[in-house]
Design a protein around this motif. Structure first.
Motif, short mmCIF file in Angstrom:
data_model
loop_
_atom_site.label_atom_id
_atom_site.label_comp_id
_atom_site.label_asym_id
_atom_site.label_seq_id
_atom_site.Cartn_x
_atom_site.Cartn_y
_atom_site.Cartn_z
N ARG A 1 5.71 -20.63 -3.53
CA ARG A 1 6.95 -20.86 -4.29
C ARG A 1 7.67 -22.10 -3.80
NH1 ARG A 1 10.93 -19.72 -0.78
NH2 ARG A 1 10.77 -17.96 0.69
N THR A 2 8.73 -22.48 -4.51
CA THR A 2 9.58 -23.58 -4.07
C THR A 2 10.40 -23.11 -2.86
OG1 THR A 2 11.32 -22.89 -5.59
CG2 THR A 2 9.78 -24.56 -6.37
N LEU A 3 10.88 -24.06 -2.08
CA LEU A 3 11.66 -23.71 -0.90
C LEU A 3 13.04 -23.19 -1.29
CD1 LEU A 3 10.79 -26.66 1.49
CD2 LEU A 3 9.67 -24.44 1.26
N GLN A 4 13.56 -22.27 -0.49
CA GLN A 4 14.86 -21.67 -0.74
C GLN A 4 15.72 -21.76 0.52
OE1 GLN A 4 14.11 -17.64 -2.00
NE2 GLN A 4 12.87 -18.28 -3.77
N LYS A 5 17.00 -21.53 0.34
CA LYS A 5 17.94 -21.57 1.47
C LYS A 5 17.50 -20.61 2.57
CE LYS A 5 22.85 -21.15 2.59
NZ LYS A 5 24.20 -20.85 2.08
N ASP A 6 17.60 -21.06 3.81
CA ASP A 6 17.28 -20.29 5.01
C ASP A 6 15.79 -20.11 5.25
OD1 ASP A 6 19.97 -20.01 5.67
OD2 ASP A 6 20.17 -18.17 4.49
N ASP A 7 14.94 -20.74 4.48
CA ASP A 7 13.50 -20.73 4.78
C ASP A 7 13.26 -21.43 6.12
OD1 ASP A 7 12.65 -19.37 2.56
OD2 ASP A 7 12.13 -21.17 1.41
N GLU A 8 12.36 -20.91 6.91
CA GLU A 8 11.99 -21.54 8.18
C GLU A 8 10.50 -21.87 8.13
OE1 GLU A 8 12.46 -20.98 13.03
OE2 GLU A 8 12.95 -19.31 11.67
N ILE A 9 10.20 -23.15 8.27
CA ILE A 9 8.82 -23.62 8.23
C ILE A 9 8.43 -24.05 9.64
CG2 ILE A 9 7.19 -25.16 7.07
CD1 ILE A 9 9.35 -25.65 4.96
N PHE A 10 7.38 -23.46 10.16
CA PHE A 10 6.97 -23.78 11.51
C PHE A 10 6.07 -25.02 11.52
CE2 PHE A 10 7.98 -19.28 11.61
CZ PHE A 10 8.78 -19.21 12.75
N LEU A 11 6.15 -25.77 12.62
CA LEU A 11 5.34 -26.97 12.78
C LEU A 11 4.04 -26.61 13.50
CD1 LEU A 11 8.08 -29.54 13.90
CD2 LEU A 11 7.46 -28.76 11.60
N ARG A 12 2.96 -27.24 13.05
CA ARG A 12 1.65 -26.92 13.62
C ARG A 12 1.48 -27.50 15.03
NH1 ARG A 12 -1.99 -29.11 9.86
NH2 ARG A 12 -1.68 -27.28 8.57
N GLN A 13 2.15 -28.61 15.29
CA GLN A 13 1.94 -29.32 16.55
C GLN A 13 3.14 -29.16 17.47
OE1 GLN A 13 0.12 -33.36 16.42
NE2 GLN A 13 2.02 -34.04 17.35
N PRO A 14 2.96 -28.57 18.66
CA PRO A 14 4.09 -28.45 19.60
C PRO A 14 4.66 -29.83 19.91
CG PRO A 14 2.21 -27.16 20.33
CD PRO A 14 1.72 -28.01 19.19
#
Length: 319
Positions: free
Chosen positions: A127-140
């Motif tokens: 889906r499209t992004l929504q408020k308060d979505d948290e997307i994690f990064l693959r690379q530390p």
């Protein structure tokens, strides 16, 4: 970059609207060209980084800022923990891109991370992004930056040297096309109108296609067309005589006459246009189309080599 090889199953490629701008933005942070990124229109999202990251902005200029301070497009930027990225007004172009070094932790579906909204698959929960979505990064992250601070790295990607691939989102009216399979169905008057007239992109336009406000174009024959494959940039003639230019979310096949096809090197120019902009079609030949595309790919390779060297040099000096 899209979900290719599945149109026979009714699954369209989708992917970024401006694939050239997407690739440039990825290259700036040292990613592979096809790494998943975030595509934005205006008004765009506000992002808060919960850890340091190396990012870049490309495509349209939406007047970005970090912590309230303006930041430029086409630069690599090191952001710190709790830094806030936001966009204030559309300056040029229609679609902006945010790339993060290493990419995002998102779902792959049928060999692509592209979000397929109708199938509700791929990308971030389909889906499209929504408020308060948290997307994690693959690379530390281990970038040298203090909290609530950011660093704009001093080099910039040069896309002005390619007038035929406007990744910066300039309003370019002239679009090169090749004749489509049903071009000869048009009357002489219709052909002249397409070549001599500028067409305005209407508000009934989206990622699936740009509808144009042309006067109805008559055809020599109203014989039905067998449904055939279509692609990004296919220009179809609708039953009401209006034109539509298919874009990234185009259908897999179409039964409307294909009167022209936008050359690949001008997909970027086309993707950065928006309702109200004018399109002027200009016919070219296959050789020119191939030469412009090769020139575009060569520029990406040169940019990749330069950015790789600059990033290695910068971070080596910081160790």
């Amino acid at each position: 970059m899209g979900r290719y090889g599945n149109q026979h199953l009714g699954i369209n490629p989708s992917g970024a609207m401006d694939k050239y701008a997407m690739q440039v933005t990825n290259i700036l942070v040292g990613n592979k060209w096809n790494e998943a990124i975030i595509e934005m229109h205006f008004p765009a999202s506000v992002f808060m980084f919960t850890q340091p990251a190396l990012i870049a902005l490309g495509g349209a200029d939406l007047s970005a800022s970090i912590n309230g301070e303006p930041v430029p497009n086409l630069h690599a930027i090191i952001v710190g923990k709790n830094d806030v990225l936001q966009f204030h007004k559309p300056v040029r172009g229609a679609r902006a891109y945010l790339a993060v070094a290493g990419g995002f932790v998102i779902r792959e579906w049928m060999n692509s991370y592209s979000t397929h909204l109708k199938a509700k698959a791929g990308g971030f929960n389909g889906r499209t992004l929504q408020k308060d979505d948290e997307i994690f990064l693959r690379q530390p992250s281990s970038f040298p930056v203090k909290q609530n601070d950011f660093i704009i790295l001093p080099w910039q990607a040069d896309v002005k040297c390619l007038p035929d691939s406007q990744a910066g989102g300039d309003d370019q009216k002239e679009i090169f096309v090749l004749p489509g399979n049903e071009w000869e169905r048009l009357t002489i008057e219709s052909k002249e109108n397409i070549l001599m007239t500028s067409f305005v992109i209407t508000n009934q336009s989206d990622r699936m296609g740009y509808r144009l406000n042309n006067i109805p174009l008559p055809v020599m024959s109203n014989e039905e067309v067998v449904s055939s494959g279509v692609n990004f940039g296919t220009v179809q003639l609708l039953p009401n005589g209006k034109l539509i230019v298919l874009m990234a979310d185009h259908q897999t096949t179409g039964g409307y006459p294909r009167v022209a096809h936008v050359i690949s090197a001008h997909h970027s120019r086309l993707a950065q246009m928006k309702p109200g902009n004018k399109i002027h079609f200009r016919f070219t030949d296959q050789q020119t189309a191939e030469e412009l595309f090769i020139k575009q790919q060569q520029h990406l390779l040169q940019l990749q080599n330069a950015c790789t060297f600059r990033l290695e040099q910068y971070f080596s000096a910081k160790r």
